[in-house]
Design an enzyme around this catalytic site. Sequence first.
Site, short mmCIF file in Angstrom:
data_model
loop_
_atom_site.label_atom_id
_atom_site.label_comp_id
_atom_site.label_asym_id
_atom_site.label_seq_id
_atom_site.Cartn_x
_atom_site.Cartn_y
_atom_site.Cartn_z
NE ARG A 135 -3.05 8.06 -9.74
CZ ARG A 135 -3.65 7.69 -8.62
NH1 ARG A 135 -2.94 7.28 -7.60
NH2 ARG A 135 -4.96 7.71 -8.51
CG PHE B 145 -3.65 15.37 0.70
CD1 PHE B 145 -4.50 14.37 1.10
CD2 PHE B 145 -3.32 15.46 -0.65
CE1 PHE B 145 -5.04 13.48 0.18
CE2 PHE B 145 -3.85 14.58 -1.57
CZ PHE B 145 -4.71 13.58 -1.15
CD GLU C 182 -2.88 1.28 0.35
OE1 GLU C 182 -2.47 1.50 -0.82
OE2 GLU C 182 -4.09 1.27 0.65
CG ASP C 183 -0.92 4.73 -1.66
OD1 ASP C 183 -1.59 4.15 -0.79
OD2 ASP C 183 -1.43 5.49 -2.50
CG ASP D 215 -5.16 9.29 6.21
OD1 ASP D 215 -4.62 9.80 7.20
OD2 ASP D 215 -6.01 9.88 5.52
P1 IMP Z 1 -7.34 5.33 4.87
O1 IMP Z 1 -8.47 4.43 4.58
O2 IMP Z 1 -7.79 6.59 5.58
O3 IMP Z 1 -6.21 4.67 5.63
O4 IMP Z 1 -6.78 5.88 3.51
C1 IMP Z 1 -6.07 5.09 2.70
C2 IMP Z 1 -6.09 5.56 1.28
O5 IMP Z 1 -6.38 6.95 1.14
C3 IMP Z 1 -4.72 5.38 0.72
O6 IMP Z 1 -4.62 4.13 0.10
C4 IMP Z 1 -4.60 6.51 -0.26
O7 IMP Z 1 -5.04 6.09 -1.51
C5 IMP Z 1 -5.50 7.58 0.26
N1 IMP Z 1 -4.74 8.62 1.00
C6 IMP Z 1 -4.67 8.80 2.33
N2 IMP Z 1 -3.89 9.85 2.66
C7 IMP Z 1 -3.44 10.33 1.48
C8 IMP Z 1 -2.56 11.42 1.14
O8 IMP Z 1 -2.02 12.17 1.98
N3 IMP Z 1 -2.33 11.59 -0.18
C9 IMP Z 1 -2.87 10.81 -1.15
N4 IMP Z 1 -3.70 9.80 -0.88
C10 IMP Z 1 -3.98 9.55 0.43
MG MG Z 2 -4.15 3.78 -1.81
#
Ligand code: IMP
Ligand code: MG
Length: 178
Positions: A168, A155, A102-103, A106
């Site tokens: 990207r 962000f 995963e990238d 959050d």
């Molecule tokens: P989560 O469900 O809140 O953990 O968010 C996960 C997904 O949200 C990641 O796989 C990203 O695709 C996107 N995401 C969360 N934070 C960022 C950010 O700072 N920049 C870009 N994408 C983000």
């Molecule tokens: Mg993602």
Amino acid sequence: MKIIDKTIEILIPTDKLLSRVQELGAEITKAYAEAKEAPVLICILKGSFIFIADLIRYIDLPVTVDFLGTSSYGADTKSSGVVEITKDLSEPIKNRDVIIIEDIIDTGLTMDYLIKMLRTRGPNSIKVCSLLHKPSRMKVRVPMDFLGFMIDDKFVIGYGLDYAQKYRNLDYIGVLSL
Ligand code: IMP
Ligand code: MG
């Protein structure tokens, strides 16, 4: 894309990214060195495509790679917590050792959903490798077996991560001031 827009600040430069990715590759190699079969790496699309492309070149095992398309954001910067599968895996993962690539983690909502979903398919094990994590935003605890960098609640874009599908192609991780 080298051009730095005045609203983008460099958070992790390319050299720092690549040396950490190299270390993660070595950690994964070591962790699965004794495994009977090499793991399958699951690239969570779209954000992880650049990370996994670099990472697999530093893993010294006969790994396989598969892709899972997810969408949770729309064009917003806040996670909705609702994960839509836009493209499923092409191979079964039953009895395989899985590493989810995963990238960024959050809130953890996306990863929590993905782990539960993949668990129903009967893998031998599931581990998580994330390039980035924002600890201050965590809502659900999820495992992070291999983690690149902890970052502040900003962000971020670049190296696969987008804002409204753009940026990207930056070769660094940057912070976008909205
Ligand atoms: P989560 O469900 O809140 O953990 O968010 C996960 C997904 O949200 C990641 O796989 C990203 O695709 C996107 N995401 C969360 N934070 C960022 C950010 O700072 N920049 C870009 N994408 C983000
Ligand atoms: Mg993602």
